[in-house]
Scaffold this active site. Structure first.
Site, PDB file in Angstrom:
ATOM      1  N   LYS A 159       0.812  -1.134  -0.079  1.00 37.37           N
ATOM      2  CA  LYS A 159      -0.011  -0.113   0.158  1.00 37.37           C
ATOM      3  C   LYS A 159       1.089   1.217   0.017  1.00 37.37           C
ATOM      4  O   LYS A 159       2.030   1.379   0.943  1.00 37.37           O
ATOM      5  CB  LYS A 159      -0.940   0.106   1.382  1.00 37.37           C
ATOM      6  CG  LYS A 159      -1.968   1.020   1.376  1.00 37.37           C
ATOM      7  CD  LYS A 159      -3.078   0.802   0.627  1.00 37.37           C
ATOM      8  CE  LYS A 159      -4.051   2.012   0.344  1.00 37.37           C
ATOM      9  NZ  LYS A 159      -3.320   2.843  -1.051  1.00 37.37           N
ATOM     10  N   GLN A 216       7.311   3.763   3.962  1.00 41.56           N
ATOM     11  CA  GLN A 216       5.849   3.430   3.961  1.00 41.56           C
ATOM     12  C   GLN A 216       5.701   1.956   4.888  1.00 41.56           C
ATOM     13  O   GLN A 216       4.686   1.802   5.351  1.00 41.56           O
ATOM     14  CB  GLN A 216       5.318   3.018   2.549  1.00 41.56           C
ATOM     15  CG  GLN A 216       4.013   3.235   2.353  1.00 41.56           C
ATOM     16  CD  GLN A 216       3.408   4.842   2.310  1.00 41.56           C
ATOM     17  OE1 GLN A 216       3.927   5.486   1.537  1.00 41.56           O
ATOM     18  NE2 GLN A 216       2.361   4.925   2.849  1.00 41.56           N
ATOM     19  N   LYS A 260       5.427   3.425   8.378  1.00 45.27           N
ATOM     20  CA  LYS A 260       4.272   4.176   8.540  1.00 45.27           C
ATOM     21  C   LYS A 260       2.988   3.629   8.509  1.00 45.27           C
ATOM     22  O   LYS A 260       2.285   3.493   9.581  1.00 45.27           O
ATOM     23  CB  LYS A 260       4.191   5.226   7.326  1.00 45.27           C
ATOM     24  CG  LYS A 260       3.215   6.204   7.216  1.00 45.27           C
ATOM     25  CD  LYS A 260       2.852   6.638   5.936  1.00 45.27           C
ATOM     26  CE  LYS A 260       4.086   7.539   5.309  1.00 45.27           C
ATOM     27  NZ  LYS A 260       3.827   8.366   4.297  1.00 45.27           N
ATOM     28  N   LYS A 314       5.424   1.893  -3.260  1.00 45.06           N
ATOM     29  CA  LYS A 314       5.294   3.154  -3.758  1.00 45.06           C
ATOM     30  C   LYS A 314       5.641   3.001  -5.072  1.00 45.06           C
ATOM     31  O   LYS A 314       6.236   2.114  -5.675  1.00 45.06           O
ATOM     32  CB  LYS A 314       6.206   3.858  -3.036  1.00 45.06           C
ATOM     33  CG  LYS A 314       6.023   5.406  -3.202  1.00 45.06           C
ATOM     34  CD  LYS A 314       5.229   5.918  -2.109  1.00 45.06           C
ATOM     35  CE  LYS A 314       4.865   7.313  -2.289  1.00 45.06           C
ATOM     36  NZ  LYS A 314       4.201   7.861  -0.982  1.00 45.06           N
ATOM     37  N   GLY A 348      -2.648   8.324  -4.200  1.00 39.77           N
ATOM     38  CA  GLY A 348      -1.995   9.517  -4.826  1.00 39.77           C
ATOM     39  C   GLY A 348      -0.853   9.762  -3.930  1.00 39.77           C
ATOM     40  O   GLY A 348      -0.307   9.292  -2.761  1.00 39.77           O
ATOM     41  N   ASP A 349      -0.255  10.762  -4.379  1.00 38.49           N
ATOM     42  CA  ASP A 349       0.984  11.427  -3.749  1.00 38.49           C
ATOM     43  C   ASP A 349       1.443  12.585  -4.757  1.00 38.49           C
ATOM     44  O   ASP A 349       0.496  13.079  -5.169  1.00 38.49           O
ATOM     45  CB  ASP A 349       2.263  10.684  -3.794  1.00 38.49           C
ATOM     46  CG  ASP A 349       3.548  10.751  -3.185  1.00 38.49           C
ATOM     47  OD1 ASP A 349       3.316  10.635  -1.653  1.00 38.49           O
ATOM     48  OD2 ASP A 349       4.425  11.603  -3.341  1.00 38.49           O
ATOM     49  N   THR A 400      -4.610  13.398   5.389  1.00 37.36           N
ATOM     50  CA  THR A 400      -3.027  13.616   5.562  1.00 37.36           C
ATOM     51  C   THR A 400      -3.063  15.012   6.503  1.00 37.36           C
ATOM     52  O   THR A 400      -2.258  14.926   7.275  1.00 37.36           O
ATOM     53  CB  THR A 400      -2.251  13.599   4.342  1.00 37.36           C
ATOM     54  OG1 THR A 400      -2.741  12.412   3.596  1.00 37.36           O
ATOM     55  CG2 THR A 400      -0.659  13.359   4.747  1.00 37.36           C
ATOM     56  N   ASN A 446      -2.202  18.930  -1.540  1.00 39.10           N
ATOM     57  CA  ASN A 446      -3.308  18.357  -0.839  1.00 39.10           C
ATOM     58  C   ASN A 446      -2.918  18.475   0.603  1.00 39.10           C
ATOM     59  O   ASN A 446      -3.931  18.505   1.514  1.00 39.10           O
ATOM     60  CB  ASN A 446      -3.397  16.755  -1.557  1.00 39.10           C
ATOM     61  CG  ASN A 446      -4.418  16.071  -0.373  1.00 39.10           C
ATOM     62  OD1 ASN A 446      -3.792  15.251   0.443  1.00 39.10           O
ATOM     63  ND2 ASN A 446      -5.606  16.263  -0.494  1.00 39.10           N
ATOM     64  N   SER A 497      -6.671   5.817   3.930  1.00 43.41           N
ATOM     65  CA  SER A 497      -6.915   4.853   2.589  1.00 43.41           C
ATOM     66  C   SER A 497      -7.325   3.612   2.947  1.00 43.41           C
ATOM     67  O   SER A 497      -7.881   2.779   2.231  1.00 43.41           O
ATOM     68  CB  SER A 497      -5.478   4.833   1.781  1.00 43.41           C
ATOM     69  OG  SER A 497      -5.314   5.871   1.021  1.00 43.41           O
TER      70      SER A 497
END
Ligand code: NDP
Ligand code: 2IT
Length: 447
Positions: free
Chosen positions: A92, A113, A116, A128, A167-168, A211, A242, A379
């Site tokens: 993810k 990630q 996290k 990622k 997204g990123d 976020t 964002n 998410s």
């Protein structure tokens, strides 16, 4: 080998095996340095080759992304998906579309990630992806054709129980829509294969805000633990995408005044506080440059160059743009101006020198892996809602997000204290995130 030698030897291998990948080296070094006391207490991890396995991605997918621009010219970009670790759940993590995307950047993001996602307490592994394509300045048609080409290849490797991108930087609602449309068309399935989807086709309420809101939920807890609060404080938020926009809104709701924001060209400043709705419309709806803000806000000023934002006097700094945006020099400027709290909305925005400067000066430092985990946590809540074919209200999702962020802070605080580094939330985040993944890897054998 003692824990120190073990870490040094793994680091040397990482540098040798991934030459020139400075971002990836930086991210690995930052984590491993803080794991020393854990590895001393758990010699079984070394015996199981756990750290050697953790730093090697399970799979690196790299592909050509050909598309045709509006003038009829063929363009070729490079796509990536790095499936780093699925010990605790399906891979993810977001997709980043930006010219400076390299394998090193995707590797550092994928590595972080893992920890996290573990911290969220939800069952998601680390991954990622992205491309060196930048949607900025492209037409909607060009972005759609690029996304369709990108997904045509990516679709072979992802799935709702395998790998779920989101997204990123450079990937927002528009891009997720195009990617989802192409996945659905290629596979004839309607599943939660992406998150950050639009609300009419399976998205979760509060994912867009998650976020940025999460950064402030974490910051609030960190401030509270140190006898401070947002109320009456002056805040600087870098970026205006964002994460930045919704962090700025939440900080303001908590009684702070956001005086500066930026984009990759420069920053705006207004001692009276920025008109955040105007920033949102400018960036989210019009895709304009931040300097246009000053045209109808006469008390605001614009300065070229994005690092200048760290010279603005503030109590709290929320870096929400990109990696290594605060170097040691900028950190020292923040400290000299009395900044007492830095909380990372972006991934790895502070260089190692900056982090050391903050910690030596007693600045409360909220590390990215913990502070910006609210996006991926929400998410995962979107995945849950998709699996249930049900959706929660905004208030329900936001309340879960809030609880998750409070727990993340508590876990970081407790892990740091347990391993002899009280108040070092960066070490606490790495340790708490690591322990769950390590336990799962140990249970699953050498895989
Ligand atoms: P967006 O694309 O929405 O916004 C990115 C913002 O950062 C823009 O204002 C952009 O300016 C600025 N920026 C990008 N690159 C640079 C650069 N090299 N130098 C200076 N400014 C730059 O992205 P997000 O808000 O989603 O992401 C921001 C950060 O937060 C990233 O580090 C991302 O990895 C991280 N993050 C994002 C999450 C999410 O859910 N979206 C979750 C957790 C972390 P410009 O308009 O000029 O491009
Ligand atoms: O860095 C991140 O955590 C994200 N870009 C969000 C990832 C996600 O899957 O929501």
């Amino acid at each position: 080998m003692n824990a120190n030698e073990y870490i040094e030897s793994v680091l040397a291998t990482v540098k040798k095996r991934n030459p020139g990948e400075s971002e990836f080296h930086q991210a690995v070094e930052e984590v491993l340095e803080t794991l020393k006391p854990v590895l001393e207490a758990h010699p079984e991890y070394q015996a199981a080759g756990l750290i050697e396995r953790l730093v090697e991605p399970e799979r690196i997918i790299k592909f050509r992304v050909p598309w045709v621009d509006d003038s009829g010219k063929v363009q070729v970009n490079r796509g990536y998906r790095i499936q780093f670790n699925n010990a605790i759940g399906p891979y993810k993590g977001g997709l980043r579309f930006r010219e400076n995307v390299t394998e090193s950047v995707i590797k550092f993001l994928g590595f972080e990630q893992i920890f996290k996602n573990s911290l969220t307490s939800l069952p998601i592994g680390g991954g990622k992806g992205g491309s060196d394509f930048d949607p900025k300045g492209k037409s909607d048609g060009e972005v759609m054709r690029f996304c369709q080409s990108f997904m045509t290849e990516l679709s072979k490797y992802i799935g709702p129980d395998t790998d779920v991108p989101a997204g990123d930087i450079g990937v927002g609602a528009r891009e997720i829509g195009f990617l989802y449309g192409q996945y659905k068309r290629l596979t004839d399935t309607y599943t939660g294969v992406l998150t950050g989807k639009g609300l009419t086709y399976g998205g979760s309420l509060a994912r867009k805000e998650a976020t940025g809101f999460g950064v402030c939920y974490f910051t609030k807890e960190m401030l509270k633990a140190n006898g401070k609060s947002f109320d009456g404080s002056t805040v600087v938020v870098s970026g205006s995408g964002n994460v930045a926009i919704y962090a700025a809104f939440k900080a303001t709701e908590y009684g702070a005044k956001v005086v500066a924001m930026s984009d990759s060209n420069g920053y705006i400043y207004d001692a009276n506080g920025l008109d955040l709705e105007a920033v949102r419309v400018l960036k989210e709806e019009k895709r304009a440059r931040i300097k246009e803000y000053v045209a109808d806000h006469p008390t605001a000023t614009y300065a070229d160059g994005c690092s200048g934002i760290w010279t603005v006097k503030c109590d709290i700094a929320l870096p929400c743009a990109t990696q290594n945006e605060i170097d040691e020099d900028s950190a020292n400027k923040l400290i000299a101006n009395g900044c007492c709290c830095v909380c990372e909305g972006a991934n790895m925005p502070s260089t190692p020198g900056a982090i050391a400067a903050f910690q030596n000066a007693g600045v409360f430092f909220g590390p990215a892996k913990a502070a910006n985990a609210g996006g991926v946590a929400t998410s995962a809540l979107e995945m849950s809602q998709n699996s249930m074919r049900y959706s929660w209200t905004f208030e329900e999702v936001d309340a879960k997000l809030h609880d998750i962020m409070v727990n993340i802070f508590k876990n970081c605080e407790a892990a740091a204290a347990r391993y002899g580094m009280p108040g070092n939330y960066a070490a606490g985040a790495n340790i708490a995130g690591f322990l769950k993944v390590a336990d799962a890897m140990m249970a699953q054998g050498v895989v």
